[in-house]
Write an enzyme that holds these catalytic residues in place. Sequence first.
Site, PDB file in Angstrom:
ATOM      1  N   PHE A  12      45.711 111.811 -11.099  1.00  0.00           N
ATOM      2  CA  PHE A  12      47.112 110.788 -11.686  1.00  0.00           C
ATOM      3  C   PHE A  12      46.576 109.500 -12.302  1.00  0.00           C
ATOM      4  O   PHE A  12      46.560 109.253 -13.692  1.00  0.00           O
ATOM      5  CB  PHE A  12      47.711 110.276 -10.304  1.00  0.00           C
ATOM      6  CG  PHE A  12      48.693 109.124 -10.690  1.00  0.00           C
ATOM      7  CD1 PHE A  12      49.537 108.961 -11.734  1.00  0.00           C
ATOM      8  CD2 PHE A  12      48.618 108.160  -9.622  1.00  0.00           C
ATOM      9  CE1 PHE A  12      50.331 107.987 -11.750  1.00  0.00           C
ATOM     10  CE2 PHE A  12      49.405 106.853  -9.800  1.00  0.00           C
ATOM     11  CZ  PHE A  12      50.244 106.922 -10.865  1.00  0.00           C
ATOM     12  N   ASP A 122      43.115  98.747  -2.290  1.00  0.00           N
ATOM     13  CA  ASP A 122      43.555  97.508  -1.582  1.00  0.00           C
ATOM     14  C   ASP A 122      43.304  98.023   0.182  1.00  0.00           C
ATOM     15  O   ASP A 122      43.464  97.155   0.806  1.00  0.00           O
ATOM     16  CB  ASP A 122      44.773  96.878  -1.804  1.00  0.00           C
ATOM     17  CG  ASP A 122      45.873  97.739  -1.716  1.00  0.00           C
ATOM     18  OD1 ASP A 122      45.842  99.083  -1.304  1.00  0.00           O
ATOM     19  OD2 ASP A 122      46.938  97.200  -2.081  1.00  0.00           O
ATOM     20  N   TYR A 148      41.392 108.027   5.233  1.00  0.00           N
ATOM     21  CA  TYR A 148      41.367 107.994   3.819  1.00  0.00           C
ATOM     22  C   TYR A 148      40.488 106.736   3.418  1.00  0.00           C
ATOM     23  O   TYR A 148      39.696 106.186   2.994  1.00  0.00           O
ATOM     24  CB  TYR A 148      42.378 108.150   3.134  1.00  0.00           C
ATOM     25  CG  TYR A 148      42.604 107.343   1.831  1.00  0.00           C
ATOM     26  CD1 TYR A 148      41.996 108.004   0.631  1.00  0.00           C
ATOM     27  CD2 TYR A 148      43.423 106.126   1.487  1.00  0.00           C
ATOM     28  CE1 TYR A 148      41.965 107.453  -0.869  1.00  0.00           C
ATOM     29  CE2 TYR A 148      43.456 105.674   0.299  1.00  0.00           C
ATOM     30  CZ  TYR A 148      42.615 106.139  -0.680  1.00  0.00           C
ATOM     31  OH  TYR A 148      42.461 105.507  -2.010  1.00  0.00           O
TER      32      TYR A 148
END
Length: 332
Positions: A12, A122, A148
């Site tokens: 993406f 972030d 993750y």
Amino acid sequence: MQKLLVTGGAGFIGSNFVHYALANTDSSITVLDKLTYAGNLASLQGLPEDRFTFVQGDICDNGLVDTLVQETDVVVHYAAESHNDNSLHDPRPFLDTNIIGTYTLIEAARKHGKRFHHISTDEVYGDLELDDPERFTESTPYNPSSPYSSTKAGSDLLVRAWVRSFGLQATISNCSNNYGPYQHVEKFIPRQITNVIDGIRPKLYGAGENVRDWIHANDHSSAVLTIIEKGEIGQTYLIGADGEKNNKEVVELILKHMGQPADAYDQVIDRPGHDLRYAIDSSRLRTELGWEPKFSNFDQGIEATIAWYRENEAWWRPQKAETEAKYKVQGQ
Ligand code: NAD
Ligand code: DAU
């Protein structure tokens, strides 16, 4: 003319950067991408053939990485396993790609003395309370919540250590939630848009109070290019566009633009360990490097993104049934 090696360039944000950098610089770009379920060559159409090369391969492949890094000037590292929900069900690929893959790349960049830019998130900072007046800054302590985000945090720390111990010529950026065209339908915004197109009600995790700080992918790309061109070696830059919205607001906006009643969504099982709020203070990037976001109207950005998914069904349709089947098993 600079040569860039962009890892994860068929994903993406990586593909957005490839289009952006080729349109706004005279660089040539080689993309290294494994083409996992998240990679899509259709996101890389229409690029100038004399300045663009695609290599299918794994960032954990030492030999391939060494050859490609040797031939380049700057490595821009986007490749990752990127979806929190997947990491909760099968963490192993996250360790392989996000940790070992990053290690493989920085070793090659160190060996060949190449400039390295590491793309991060972030989420390495954990989350904030809804009423916390503070936002994340470059000095917020790391406190990741999911497999993750902990592997992304680990990869950031590797890059920082390679800068300090080996003099790696690296910068790091930590960005907030991106939206825009070419995002996989497993992610929140495209999932809900394509659900409505398919006559399925949007699925909100829990009460929908969780806040994300949305930024258009084009603004992320312009920020990364600014850091590559003007960033200080060894420095970390937070990227954000002051786009805080809770998930319920986002679903209601999508429903409004798609002609549906504001309450036409389902609440489903919450994500385990679900981070409550992310919010970015991007003052360093703005004051030191002069970067500003251009896509500040979220309402218009969502409208344009909905139009893109309506017009590009051929791009996302092949991913949709499998993605929804996976969510169904999880009760989401
Ligand atoms: P994505 O899942 O859409 O794309 C990831 C790309 O990496 C895919 O093309 C995939 O094929 C490739 N890839 C995965 N494993 C690989 C491997 N072992 N070797 C080579 N290629 C591999 O992800 P995205 O949303 O575009 O995110 C890109 C980067 O930006 C990630 O590092 C992510 O942590 C970071 N990031 C994402 C966001 C966001 O909102 N999406 C925000 C901040 C940071
Ligand atoms: O903050 C940056 C991060 O943003 C990136 O590092 C990640 O790669 C990227 O995937 C994204 O992580 P999130 O977990 O925030 O994004 P996701 O699109 O999965 O979910 C956004 C929010 O929407 C989150 O609070 C969970 C919620 N959600 C998600 C889905 C898929 C729902 O309510 N319903 C859903 O169906």
